[in-house]
Design a protein around this motif. Structure first.
Motif, mmCIF file in Angstrom:
data_model
loop_
_atom_site.group_PDB
_atom_site.id
_atom_site.type_symbol
_atom_site.label_atom_id
_atom_site.label_comp_id
_atom_site.label_asym_id
_atom_site.label_seq_id
_atom_site.Cartn_x
_atom_site.Cartn_y
_atom_site.Cartn_z
ATOM 1 N N LEU A 171 0.820 -1.205 0.000
ATOM 2 C CA LEU A 171 0.000 0.000 0.000
ATOM 3 C C LEU A 171 0.855 1.257 0.000
ATOM 4 C CD1 LEU A 171 -2.710 1.512 0.273
ATOM 5 C CD2 LEU A 171 -2.532 1.187 2.756
ATOM 6 N N MET A 172 1.858 1.286 0.864
ATOM 7 C CA MET A 172 2.638 2.521 1.010
ATOM 8 C C MET A 172 3.475 2.852 -0.215
ATOM 9 S SD MET A 172 1.557 3.676 3.816
ATOM 10 C CE MET A 172 2.636 4.906 4.553
ATOM 11 N N GLN A 173 3.902 1.826 -0.971
ATOM 12 C CA GLN A 173 4.641 2.150 -2.194
ATOM 13 C C GLN A 173 3.736 2.759 -3.246
ATOM 14 O OE1 GLN A 173 4.536 0.604 -5.375
ATOM 15 N NE2 GLN A 173 2.992 -0.920 -4.889
ATOM 16 N N ARG A 174 2.430 2.636 -3.065
ATOM 17 C CA ARG A 174 1.480 3.283 -3.963
ATOM 18 C C ARG A 174 1.230 4.742 -3.579
ATOM 19 N NH1 ARG A 174 0.133 -2.102 -4.457
ATOM 20 N NH2 ARG A 174 -1.098 -2.758 -6.285
ATOM 21 N N VAL A 175 1.102 5.002 -2.291
ATOM 22 C CA VAL A 175 0.638 6.320 -1.860
ATOM 23 C C VAL A 175 1.766 7.295 -1.542
ATOM 24 C CG1 VAL A 175 -1.468 5.272 -0.938
ATOM 25 C CG2 VAL A 175 0.442 5.736 0.613
ATOM 26 N N LEU A 176 3.004 6.803 -1.419
ATOM 27 C CA LEU A 176 4.132 7.674 -1.115
ATOM 28 C C LEU A 176 4.991 7.887 -2.359
ATOM 29 C CD1 LEU A 176 5.356 6.248 2.324
ATOM 30 C CD2 LEU A 176 3.835 8.193 1.934
ATOM 31 N N ALA A 177 5.573 9.061 -2.448
ATOM 32 C CA ALA A 177 6.549 9.314 -3.499
ATOM 33 C C ALA A 177 7.751 8.404 -3.302
ATOM 34 C CB ALA A 177 6.974 10.783 -3.473
ATOM 35 N N GLU A 178 8.508 8.159 -4.369
ATOM 36 C CA GLU A 178 9.567 7.151 -4.335
ATOM 37 C C GLU A 178 10.559 7.348 -3.197
ATOM 38 O OE1 GLU A 178 13.257 5.506 -7.132
ATOM 39 O OE2 GLU A 178 11.624 6.665 -8.033
ATOM 40 N N GLN A 179 11.131 8.529 -3.080
ATOM 41 C CA GLN A 179 12.148 8.737 -2.051
ATOM 42 C C GLN A 179 11.559 8.659 -0.649
ATOM 43 O OE1 GLN A 179 15.412 8.700 -2.558
ATOM 44 N NE2 GLN A 179 14.836 8.308 -4.692
ATOM 45 N N THR A 180 10.357 9.170 -0.484
ATOM 46 C CA THR A 180 9.705 9.082 0.816
ATOM 47 C C THR A 180 9.412 7.629 1.169
ATOM 48 O OG1 THR A 180 8.657 11.211 0.380
ATOM 49 C CG2 THR A 180 7.778 9.923 2.207
ATOM 50 N N PHE A 181 8.961 6.864 0.179
ATOM 51 C CA PHE A 181 8.698 5.445 0.427
ATOM 52 C C PHE A 181 9.970 4.714 0.848
ATOM 53 C CE2 PHE A 181 8.941 1.151 -1.476
ATOM 54 C CZ PHE A 181 8.072 0.502 -0.605
ATOM 55 N N LYS A 182 11.070 4.970 0.178
ATOM 56 C CA LYS A 182 12.312 4.263 0.501
ATOM 57 C C LYS A 182 12.817 4.635 1.888
ATOM 58 C CE LYS A 182 13.697 3.572 -4.300
ATOM 59 N NZ LYS A 182 14.626 3.950 -5.388
ATOM 60 N N MET A 183 12.650 5.888 2.280
ATOM 61 C CA MET A 183 13.039 6.287 3.635
ATOM 62 C C MET A 183 12.121 5.632 4.662
ATOM 63 S SD MET A 183 14.288 10.259 3.455
ATOM 64 C CE MET A 183 12.917 10.876 2.490
ATOM 65 N N TRP A 184 10.838 5.583 4.351
ATOM 66 C CA TRP A 184 9.890 4.914 5.245
ATOM 67 C C TRP A 184 10.246 3.438 5.382
ATOM 68 C CZ3 TRP A 184 6.494 0.906 4.013
ATOM 69 C CH2 TRP A 184 5.557 0.578 4.994
ATOM 70 N N LEU A 185 10.588 2.804 4.278
ATOM 71 C CA LEU A 185 10.886 1.377 4.290
ATOM 72 C C LEU A 185 12.130 1.068 5.112
ATOM 73 C CD1 LEU A 185 9.815 -1.296 3.069
ATOM 74 C CD2 LEU A 185 11.514 -1.020 1.249
ATOM 75 N N LYS A 186 13.091 1.971 5.134
ATOM 76 C CA LYS A 186 14.299 1.752 5.926
ATOM 77 C C LYS A 186 13.986 1.641 7.406
ATOM 78 C CE LYS A 186 17.808 3.784 2.916
ATOM 79 N NZ LYS A 186 18.827 4.856 2.769
ATOM 80 N N ASP A 187 12.928 2.284 7.843
ATOM 81 C CA ASP A 187 12.495 2.168 9.229
ATOM 82 C C ASP A 187 11.545 0.984 9.422
ATOM 83 O OD1 ASP A 187 13.944 4.265 10.241
ATOM 84 O OD2 ASP A 187 12.329 5.730 10.043
ATOM 85 N N PHE A 188 10.721 0.724 8.419
ATOM 86 C CA PHE A 188 9.660 -0.280 8.581
ATOM 87 C C PHE A 188 10.145 -1.704 8.309
ATOM 88 C CE2 PHE A 188 5.919 -2.625 6.910
ATOM 89 C CZ PHE A 188 5.158 -2.620 8.073
ATOM 90 N N MET A 189 10.830 -1.911 7.176
ATOM 91 C CA MET A 189 11.340 -3.247 6.831
ATOM 92 C C MET A 189 12.684 -3.112 6.118
ATOM 93 S SD MET A 189 8.204 -5.703 5.569
ATOM 94 C CE MET A 189 9.336 -7.096 5.414
ATOM 95 N N PRO A 190 13.730 -2.701 6.835
ATOM 96 C CA PRO A 190 15.032 -2.483 6.186
ATOM 97 C C PRO A 190 15.600 -3.748 5.557
ATOM 98 C CG PRO A 190 15.246 -2.457 8.578
ATOM 99 C CD PRO A 190 13.786 -2.430 8.285
ATOM 100 N N GLN A 191 15.195 -4.929 6.057
ATOM 101 C CA GLN A 191 15.746 -6.170 5.521
ATOM 102 C C GLN A 191 15.387 -6.379 4.051
ATOM 103 O OE1 GLN A 191 13.340 -5.721 7.815
ATOM 104 N NE2 GLN A 191 12.369 -7.668 8.408
ATOM 105 N N LEU A 192 14.293 -5.776 3.588
ATOM 106 C CA LEU A 192 13.916 -5.926 2.185
ATOM 107 C C LEU A 192 14.951 -5.319 1.243
ATOM 108 C CD1 LEU A 192 10.072 -5.211 1.894
ATOM 109 C CD2 LEU A 192 11.243 -7.402 1.806
ATOM 110 N N MET A 193 15.732 -4.371 1.729
ATOM 111 C CA MET A 193 16.709 -3.688 0.890
ATOM 112 C C MET A 193 18.044 -4.410 0.864
ATOM 113 S SD MET A 193 15.758 0.253 1.850
ATOM 114 C CE MET A 193 16.235 0.875 0.244
#
Length: 385
Positions: free
Chosen positions: A276-298
């Protein structure tokens, strides 16, 4: 500082990130020493040609929804009785969506038929599919379905899982370039409008998201509704979902993926939130959010074991095959959208699909009435570059 402030602070975000974020390298090209996990996964996969969405495969998959959309029993009603008058046969209560064990499965079985015919116009059973779609999605049948939703005690019926699939069906009809698509879309439109209205009424009242791995998962219900709103240029619904998604999830940190799956999951609470969040957030904001939420995916060495089904005749335990497909479609979506950062997730998606696809055909009705849809959606996302 909580990420609820991210969008308003812009560039200042970078200075506010936790030190732990700096330890996560951007996901670019695979390093030589990081390729071992990919090679190990490849060894576990079915042949690549079996994962590529082909006409041969589509002809096999289409048999699953065709076999269940007119199967009245067994059936699970899932409604509130207000009097003995409510005790009616499934096809009387739901003349459009009475098969496939329950309402939502019947809805997404129809989506499966449209999706397969849209992608593969030369399906062997194309004429039968069109005949069934015309019969089930008639104007009269949809009006009866609408009456059901209008009843006082049915406002929460299929909230929000069935709602989401109804909008996905409507979206698929809208984007199908076929002479049959427009009349079917028009027939369905009154019910589609009702479901949109239901979302508009419900989401502002929901104080807390529902984070389970089954039907009530809020992120999943909002994801498909967002797709519909975007396709239809429904800015009101799209803006509502965007706002509520940020309200619910923007401050989330460290999703406990290690707690998944629960025994009956067919959705991943962590990954559905990511989807959901990769849809509603801009790319850079999503990637920063993901680093806090699920950093292991990166991380290039990320791995995730597919869910194991112990009894395929148990309708709840077989949910875990659905989990494998739904995990995979999130991985595919990320890998296709952000190739440089997440292409390492595609073989993990392949591993999950491979694990469950081999058991799909000739399966018990407990899984066969719905898992075809999940496999179709996952394979479609795999090819959606």
């Amino acid at each position: 500082m909580k990420k609820i402030l991210l969008l308003s602070l812009g560039i200042a975000l970078c200075a506010c990130k936790d030190k732990r974020d700096t330890n996560i390298e951007p996901a670019n090209e695979l390093k030589e020493e990081d390729t071992s996990i990919v090679e190990e996964i490849k060894e576990e996969l079915m042949p690549l040609e079996d994962l590529q969405f082909s006409l041969t495969q589509a002809n096999k998959l289409v048999k699953l929804p065709l076999e269940c959309i007119s199967t009245k029993y067994p059936y699970r009603p899932g409604f509130t009785l207000t009097s003995e008058k409510d005790l009616q046969t499934p096809d009387t209560l739901h003349p459009a969506f009475y098969g496939c064990f329950d309402w939502h499965s019947a809805v997404h079985a129809h989506w499966s038929l449209v999706s397969l015919l849209k992608q593969f116009p030369d399906l062997d059973k194309k004429e039968e599919i069109k005949e069934q779609l015309q019969q089930h999605l008639s104007k009269e049948n949809i009006q009866q379905e609408l009456k059901y939703f209008k009843k006082k005690h049915n406002k929460s019926f299929e909230r929000t899982y069935g709602w989401a699939w109804l909008l996905k069906l409507s979206e698929e009809l809208h984007t199908w370039n076929d002479s049959l698509a427009r009349p079917l879309e028009e027939n369905l439109q009154p019910l589609t409008n009702q479901i949109v209205e239901n979302y508009m009424e419900f989401l502002p009242k929901l104080n807390y998201p529902i984070r389970v791995g089954e039907h009530e998962n809020t992120a999943f219900g909002m994801t498909f509704a967002y797709d519909y709103a975007k396709t239809m240029n429904n800015e009101k619904l799209m803006n509502l979902i965007t706002t509520r998604a940020k309200d619910f999830y923007l401050s989330d940190d460290d999703c406990p993926l290690g707690w998944e799956p629960s025994g009956f999951d067919f959705l991943s609470p962590c990954l559905e939130e990511v989807d959901l969040m990769q849809r509603v957030l801009a790319e850079q904001t999503f990637k920063m959010w993901l680093k806090d939420f699920m950093p292991q995916l990166m991380s290039k060495d990320f791995e995730l074991t597919p869910g194991e089904v112990s009894d395929r005749t148990d309708g709840k335990l077989v949910h875990l095959d659905g989990l494998n497909y739904s995990r995979a479609w999130v991985f595919y979506h990320l890998a296709n959208k952000y190739k440089d950062d997440f292409k390492h997730l595609k073989p993990i998606g392949d591993q999950h699909v491979s694990h469950s696809l081999k058991d799909l055909f000739g399966d018990s009705y407990e899984g066969g009435h719905w898992l075809g849809t999940f496999s179709i959606y996952a394979l479609s996302q795999r090819e959606n570059n």
